[in-house]
Design a protein around this motif. Sequence first.
Motif, PDB file in Angstrom:
ATOM      1  N   ILE A 206       0.866  -1.179   0.000  1.00 52.65           N
ATOM      2  CA  ILE A 206       0.000   0.000   0.000  1.00 52.65           C
ATOM      3  C   ILE A 206       0.905   1.233   0.000  1.00 52.65           C
ATOM      4  N   VAL A 207       0.648   2.125  -0.933  1.00 52.66           N
ATOM      5  CA  VAL A 207       1.480   3.322  -1.073  1.00 52.66           C
ATOM      6  C   VAL A 207       0.667   4.540  -0.663  1.00 52.66           C
ATOM      7  N   ARG A 208       1.291   5.418   0.093  1.00 55.01           N
ATOM      8  CA  ARG A 208       0.627   6.641   0.544  1.00 55.01           C
ATOM      9  C   ARG A 208       1.521   7.858   0.283  1.00 55.01           C
ATOM     10  N   VAL A 209       0.875   9.012   0.115  1.00 59.48           N
ATOM     11  CA  VAL A 209       1.629  10.266   0.060  1.00 59.48           C
ATOM     12  C   VAL A 209       2.116  10.568   1.470  1.00 59.48           C
ATOM     13  N   ASN A 210       3.428  10.713   1.591  1.00 62.99           N
ATOM     14  CA  ASN A 210       4.038  10.918   2.903  1.00 62.99           C
ATOM     15  C   ASN A 210       5.351  11.667   2.711  1.00 62.99           C
ATOM     16  N   GLN A 211       5.598  12.665   3.538  1.00 64.85           N
ATOM     17  CA  GLN A 211       6.806  13.486   3.399  1.00 64.85           C
ATOM     18  C   GLN A 211       8.087  12.670   3.587  1.00 64.85           C
ATOM     19  N   ASP A 212       7.964  11.516   4.235  1.00 68.73           N
ATOM     20  CA  ASP A 212       9.133  10.654   4.425  1.00 68.73           C
ATOM     21  C   ASP A 212       9.379   9.737   3.227  1.00 68.73           C
ATOM     22  N   GLY A 213       8.498   9.829   2.237  1.00 73.70           N
ATOM     23  CA  GLY A 213       8.604   8.950   1.074  1.00 73.70           C
ATOM     24  C   GLY A 213       9.591   9.461   0.038  1.00 73.70           C
ATOM     25  N   LYS A 214       9.646   8.745  -1.091  1.00 79.03           N
ATOM     26  CA  LYS A 214      10.557   9.111  -2.178  1.00 79.03           C
ATOM     27  C   LYS A 214       9.877  10.120  -3.104  1.00 79.03           C
ATOM     28  N   PRO A 215      10.643  11.072  -3.652  1.00 77.58           N
ATOM     29  CA  PRO A 215      10.058  12.067  -4.556  1.00 77.58           C
ATOM     30  C   PRO A 215       9.356  11.393  -5.736  1.00 77.58           C
ATOM     31  N   ALA A 216       8.200  11.938  -6.104  1.00 80.78           N
ATOM     32  CA  ALA A 216       7.440  11.369  -7.225  1.00 80.78           C
ATOM     33  C   ALA A 216       6.740  12.498  -7.972  1.00 80.78           C
ATOM     34  N   GLU A 217       6.784  12.424  -9.302  1.00 81.62           N
ATOM     35  CA  GLU A 217       6.173  13.466 -10.135  1.00 81.62           C
ATOM     36  C   GLU A 217       5.431  12.829 -11.302  1.00 81.62           C
ATOM     37  N   THR A 218       4.192  13.279 -11.508  1.00 86.99           N
ATOM     38  CA  THR A 218       3.372  12.825 -12.638  1.00 86.99           C
ATOM     39  C   THR A 218       2.789  14.032 -13.350  1.00 86.99           C
ATOM     40  N   ARG A 219       2.844  14.036 -14.665  1.00 88.57           N
ATOM     41  CA  ARG A 219       2.245  15.115 -15.461  1.00 88.57           C
ATOM     42  C   ARG A 219       0.906  14.638 -16.016  1.00 88.57           C
ATOM     43  N   PHE A 220      -0.068  15.548 -16.018  1.00 91.50           N
ATOM     44  CA  PHE A 220      -1.426  15.183 -16.441  1.00 91.50           C
ATOM     45  C   PHE A 220      -1.932  16.117 -17.530  1.00 91.50           C
ATOM     46  N   LYS A 221      -2.759  15.558 -18.399  1.00 87.39           N
ATOM     47  CA  LYS A 221      -3.415  16.349 -19.450  1.00 87.39           C
ATOM     48  C   LYS A 221      -4.814  15.775 -19.661  1.00 87.39           C
ATOM     49  N   VAL A 222      -5.812  16.648 -19.687  1.00 85.28           N
ATOM     50  CA  VAL A 222      -7.196  16.204 -19.913  1.00 85.28           C
ATOM     51  C   VAL A 222      -7.369  15.807 -21.376  1.00 85.28           C
ATOM     52  N   GLU A 223      -7.871  14.590 -21.592  1.00 81.77           N
ATOM     53  CA  GLU A 223      -8.111  14.098 -22.944  1.00 81.77           C
ATOM     54  C   GLU A 223      -9.583  14.215 -23.342  1.00 81.77           C
ATOM     55  N   GLU A 224     -10.477  13.923 -22.388  1.00 82.10           N
ATOM     56  CA  GLU A 224     -11.915  13.949 -22.692  1.00 82.10           C
ATOM     57  C   GLU A 224     -12.701  14.049 -21.382  1.00 82.10           C
ATOM     58  N   ARG A 225     -13.781  14.813 -21.416  1.00 82.47           N
ATOM     59  CA  ARG A 225     -14.614  14.980 -20.217  1.00 82.47           C
ATOM     60  C   ARG A 225     -15.969  14.312 -20.401  1.00 82.47           C
ATOM     61  N   PHE A 226     -16.449  13.703 -19.310  1.00 83.23           N
ATOM     62  CA  PHE A 226     -17.773  13.088 -19.295  1.00 83.23           C
ATOM     63  C   PHE A 226     -18.552  13.671 -18.120  1.00 83.23           C
ATOM     64  N   ASP A 227     -19.774  13.203 -17.905  1.00 83.68           N
ATOM     65  CA  ASP A 227     -20.626  13.803 -16.883  1.00 83.68           C
ATOM     66  C   ASP A 227     -20.057  13.678 -15.473  1.00 83.68           C
ATOM     67  N   PHE A 228     -19.511  12.529 -15.153  1.00 83.30           N
ATOM     68  CA  PHE A 228     -19.016  12.323 -13.784  1.00 83.30           C
ATOM     69  C   PHE A 228     -17.603  11.738 -13.778  1.00 83.30           C
ATOM     70  N   ALA A 229     -16.928  11.824 -14.926  1.00 82.86           N
ATOM     71  CA  ALA A 229     -15.594  11.251 -15.034  1.00 82.86           C
ATOM     72  C   ALA A 229     -14.778  12.023 -16.063  1.00 82.86           C
ATOM     73  N   THR A 230     -13.459  11.861 -15.990  1.00 82.46           N
ATOM     74  CA  THR A 230     -12.554  12.504 -16.938  1.00 82.46           C
ATOM     75  C   THR A 230     -11.522  11.499 -17.413  1.00 82.46           C
ATOM     76  N   LEU A 231     -11.279  11.474 -18.713  1.00 90.52           N
ATOM     77  CA  LEU A 231     -10.196  10.666 -19.264  1.00 90.52           C
ATOM     78  C   LEU A 231      -8.954  11.540 -19.294  1.00 90.52           C
ATOM     79  N   VAL A 232      -7.909  11.135 -18.577  1.00 91.51           N
ATOM     80  CA  VAL A 232      -6.681  11.928 -18.528  1.00 91.51           C
ATOM     81  C   VAL A 232      -5.512  11.126 -19.075  1.00 91.51           C
TER      82      VAL A 232
END
Length: 320
Positions: A206-232
Amino acid sequence: MKPTSPQVIFVTITAENEQQRIDNFLRTQLKGVPKSMIYRILRKGEVRVNKKRVKPEYKLVCGDQIRIPPVRVAETTEPAVSAKLNKVANLEHAILFEDDYILVLNKPSGIAVHGGSGLSFGVIEGLRALRPDARFLELVHRIDRETSGVLLIAKKRSALRSLHEQLRLKQMQKDYLALVQGNWPSACKVVEAPLFKNMLQSGERIVRVNQDGKPAETRFKVEERFDFATLVKASPVTGRTHQIRVHTQYTGHPIAFDDRYGEKEFDQKLISTGLNRLFLHAAQVQFTHPKTQEKMTVAAPLDKTLQQCLNQLRLQKQQE
């Protein structure tokens, strides 16, 4: 079943195996020997490099003299994984590109990249069964069992070294498609949040966001929008365990049908689309061919389940 006659083996390392970890090297030399036994003989000092003990993470150097102790392994008349198994045979149809140096697979969801932890086989074992004459087949990177899409496999040690170097220098770009909950904000283009990996008693990670963890970076871009969801489109800059899944959860937009980090209510809304698996797909990888130095882009099409889900969401949007 007859046990093979055990004897000490001495191996001299060539340039082909240079920089390979000793534990991984032993796995290629001692086919069928459990990993636990390999680590045991390393720990007890039965494996020697230049007459000295080494740790499992030791990286081989050209000219190293390796002493491999006798290990008794039962002979089997058939390979552990049969190429006739449907799941294994289907891997042949999932190959996107192959030459003498690399193999690129559109990994199906539900198949682990390697066996272990109660799994009889994974992608790499399946490919070895399909390619019994291949002297070398190793994973370049890993993707989660439920994630589908592009998976790189090296067919030569030199290719593995080259592709690992590209990963280390962040010269390889991997783009994923994920269907996430809610309306992903257009302004959220980068998520930088350190990740800490916990191992539960059950062996589950189980992985959690924690200041003691290892640096991690993800880039996001919206591809398509739906009523209650987004394809990224998600492009990880670092390669941490469950990185995209945890970063989307951290922003409040977990991925559909994520059994560890998802939201049940969101999943319920998607059942009518036929979705029944994690909507995370390694859609494309860009890298430099390890031999020709050609810039390559390999794309993996979505499977029927994911494509049908998107088609249903588009239909629902048009009807409103």
